[in-house]
Design an enzyme around this catalytic site. Sequence first.
Site, short mmCIF file in Angstrom:
data_model
loop_
_atom_site.label_atom_id
_atom_site.label_comp_id
_atom_site.label_asym_id
_atom_site.label_seq_id
_atom_site.Cartn_x
_atom_site.Cartn_y
_atom_site.Cartn_z
CG ASP A 80 22.84 45.21 34.91
OD1 ASP A 80 22.44 44.43 34.02
OD2 ASP A 80 22.38 46.35 35.08
CG ASP A 119 24.28 41.46 30.82
OD1 ASP A 119 23.77 41.21 29.72
OD2 ASP A 119 23.83 42.31 31.61
CD GLU A 138 69.72 45.31 37.77
OE1 GLU A 138 70.25 44.91 36.73
OE2 GLU A 138 70.08 46.32 38.37
CD GLU A 178 75.15 52.88 33.79
OE1 GLU A 178 75.07 51.81 33.18
OE2 GLU A 178 74.61 53.08 34.89
CG ASP A 212 24.07 48.38 30.90
OD1 ASP A 212 24.75 49.35 31.27
OD2 ASP A 212 23.96 47.33 31.56
P1 ATP Z 1 19.72 48.27 30.10
O1 ATP Z 1 19.96 47.07 29.27
O2 ATP Z 1 20.20 49.51 29.49
O3 ATP Z 1 20.08 48.15 31.54
P2 ATP Z 1 17.02 47.84 30.70
O4 ATP Z 1 17.12 47.97 32.16
O5 ATP Z 1 15.84 48.45 30.03
O6 ATP Z 1 18.20 48.51 29.99
P3 ATP Z 1 16.43 45.14 31.01
O7 ATP Z 1 16.53 45.23 32.47
O8 ATP Z 1 16.91 43.95 30.28
O9 ATP Z 1 17.13 46.35 30.32
O10 ATP Z 1 14.92 45.39 30.67
C1 ATP Z 1 14.42 45.27 29.37
C2 ATP Z 1 12.98 45.64 29.31
O11 ATP Z 1 12.25 44.71 30.09
C3 ATP Z 1 12.68 46.99 29.92
O12 ATP Z 1 12.78 48.02 29.00
C4 ATP Z 1 11.24 46.82 30.37
O13 ATP Z 1 10.36 47.04 29.28
C5 ATP Z 1 11.20 45.37 30.77
N1 ATP Z 1 11.39 45.23 32.21
C6 ATP Z 1 12.44 45.64 32.93
N2 ATP Z 1 12.31 45.31 34.23
C7 ATP Z 1 11.13 44.66 34.32
C8 ATP Z 1 10.42 44.05 35.39
N3 ATP Z 1 10.88 44.03 36.63
N4 ATP Z 1 9.24 43.47 35.10
C9 ATP Z 1 8.78 43.45 33.85
N5 ATP Z 1 9.39 44.00 32.80
C10 ATP Z 1 10.56 44.61 33.02
#
Ligand code: ATP
Length: 927
Positions: free
Chosen positions: A634, A638, A294, A703, A336
């Site tokens: 993140d 997602d 138990e 036992e 990622d």
């Molecule tokens: P992971 O998916 O590994 O976190 P990541 O950060 O590149 O990678 P996202 O944040 O989805 O993924 O970004 C995808 C793409 O979008 C980037 O590679 C970049 O080219 C573009 N990007 C990211 N942040 C910005 C932003 N603030 N403004 C404009 N384009 C962006």
Amino acid sequence: MRSRHQAWVQPSGVNPEEAAELLLRDLRSSRRGLSSAEARRRLVQYGRNELRRRGTRRWPGELGRQFTHPLALLLWVAAALLLIVGSLVVAAAVMLIIVLNAAFAFVQEIQAERAVEALAQYIPQRAKAVRDGSAQEIDAAELVPGDIVVLEEGDRVAADVRLLAGAIEVDMSALTGESVPTLRSASILDVDVPVLRAHELVFSGTNCTGGEAHGVVFATGMTTELGRIAALSERVKPAPSPLERQVRRVAWFIAGVSLVLALAFIPAAVFGAHLSPVDSLVFAAGLLAGMVPEGLLPVITLALAVAVKALAARGALVKRLSAVETLGSTDVICTDKTGTLTENRMRPLAVWTLAGRCDLQGVPPGSVNAPPGSPLSSAGHIAAACNNAHFQSGKEPSGDPTEVAVLLAAQALGADPDAARREAARRWQFHFNPELKLMSTIDQRDGRLVVHTKGAPETLLPRCATFLDPHGRVTPLQDRDHDVITAQVSAFASGGLRVLALAERVLPADAPPPHRRDDAESNLCFVGLVAMLDPPRPEVADAVSRCRTAGIRIIVITGDHPLTATAIAQRIGIVGDHPRVITGEELDQLTEQQISDLVRDEPEILFARASPEAKLHVADALRDQGHVVAMTGDGVNDAPALHRADIGVAMGRSGTDVAREAATMVLTDDNFASLVAAVEAGRRIYDNVRKFIVYIFAHATPEVAPFLVFALGGGLVPLPLTILQILAFDVGSETMPALALSREPAEPGLMTRPPRPRTEGVIRRSMLLRSWLFLGVIVGALQLAGFFYVLVRAGWHPGAPTGVGDPLHHAYQQATTMTFLGMIAGQIGTAFAVRTEHASLRSVGVFSNRYLLAGIAGELALAALLVYLPPFQALLGTAALPVSDLLLLLPYPFIVWGADESRRYLIRRRARRRGAPEVGTTRRRVT
Ligand code: ATP
């Protein structure tokens, strides 16, 4: 329902603006927010913005359950039988066992629950509130009515809020159960609708899935809608984990076996050993009480809770106890890149325009020569305008790391990075969209409206019709220019750099600004590229290599450029020279079956420019193939993939509240290495659970053995162990060392063996054989040897009377004491033996588990009391043993442990000869 807000929201005939002003007046606030002093005062008045669940009075019920679960009921039946036949002492002992076990289980459960609840404080919810005139991140528990808050995509709404400006999409499922996002806007004022459907209101506990808005807090803590629900609802007990279910099943199985054995004992004792039916019944009931495991489940619950606590201290917050066991069998990690594998501390390295490359490394702000009208100067303008990062003097820059890097580049090029002036000029914003990989703003510049866009080059370039030539002239974009730009993107990306393209479009003076995203982000003029460096985290390469040896596959699924992703993945050892790279576009063309074949057949695969759905497809394909998948993410999008994976992993620092909500585990340091450490801890805990299962099962044979000898002896051999001695052993020796075993350090080879298959149960046949037929038999033989030695030495021969008043009675008492102590000594040997499953004890350190040493010391002290204190002697039928007999017991632990050590050595040697890895009894294909 509406009445609570009636005073604030006028029922009819009032426009939204006026209603908002009225509400602000009622709340004694304004659009500039509260001062810190006023917020502090209100915090005292209204209390912290926290939920208090009802539940303090639930413990009598919980404790009651410990007395009424099926195994306890079985023991109650045994106790009742004992009472009926008049065996009061044994009945009392069985009831004592029930009570002690119930109390023990109750304490363990409370502790486990506390451990999980305590985790909440590691991730305090944050909220953006306007205090003293500027937006600040504060602890959400400190929000007060009247606070002005900013809500953005990915935020969890922390209080009940009336929107004042902007519009957001809200996932209300926490309150209404409907997961379709609904629009909430400051400019729509609903009347005579239920509060939860009012368009201008958003509620605590819901999630913002898109847009941006400002609002005023009108209810906090228990006065929010969520608070009302929380006040009504009882605490929900989490569903039992697969491990718990398995262990419960096994406990039942053992209870069943014990019952059969106990029942079989009655006729054997009556007819074989000529015992009276009543005495046989007493023995049978006692035997049953001694064998029912138990204590197993509470020990496991506590072991998991201890693990969860330890993981939290290492940066991995696990939200459910059961996640620990899943972690241990994880065989694929989909991760990622940005922030998890890399540091997420981006620095601009260079800006490239058709006029050439301009290096930015180590360049002070404004020191680049970018004459007005030149491509470099335009690039600076775009980088500064299409941005939401903040620079404050004396403080670290705040905002998305990519945007911080872009703003640093703008500053180097001489553009104005001031957030207030940027916002004053901004007319519209299209938020960064991870599907489109673009962000745009429409701003006032030199008396004209200009669209400023930045984003992934592959998605931005097709939207460009022109480019700025080296002299700053707008020129039609031809194929060859396209090729030049793409070649430059590839050159940057293959060096592991993140590349963003910048573009703009000056809008015609008379035309209205475009409000559709597609319209705004078309016909653009390409201006340049920004290349940023985001180095891999130093500890990740080692974590990756540990995954390799542990048979855990890593799949990178990133939104970044294929070449950037490949370069980084190669640098940290996730892929070799020729990985198969699948882009989001390619993935979209594939059928489910093709995706499934791909992830099965390609040993090194990497998904780049992947959309959040890609994560979902890959997770599904892997899970269908029976893999146990941990998936990081993140963003808001997602969340479905985090839900779908076996272990959804969100980031504590950079992730959104929505992702954290959906995840099973939150990495407080965002670090891939912490994820691997958590997998390792999961494996260790699972191993330890197995260790104490072997330990607890091992005492079944010793036992039963005395009773078997007695029954088979046909009346010639007295019972070598009394019922009360068995029960005393059960209470005194089982739990402490078992608990200590849950704290065992990892056995060498933990991360060099393949992951445990999902289908493998916690109890393997080899474990049962080891505990019942190997360790148990050795302890049983040793204790019986001690028993017969003491009896024979005193002149006993088979059939000689040993009852009360007979000359051999004292010797018989000493002999049973010898059995009793022999069993304890043997179990000490067992405890040391089970500390390792494959390796030698030396490799983990003989004295490395101080809890076990303390547990054994406690066990020995208790045994001494039971044997040498007269009241216990009278109760248990024990008798003091001379030192010479005690010395005889001294080698027992060493014999048991030594025998198992030799067994393990032989197994290891055989494995070595076969050329198989030294550890792990399970093998599976790891692709
Ligand atoms: P992971 O998916 O590994 O976190 P990541 O950060 O590149 O990678 P996202 O944040 O989805 O993924 O970004 C995808 C793409 O979008 C980037 O590679 C970049 O080219 C573009 N990007 C990211 N942040 C910005 C932003 N603030 N403004 C404009 N384009 C962006």
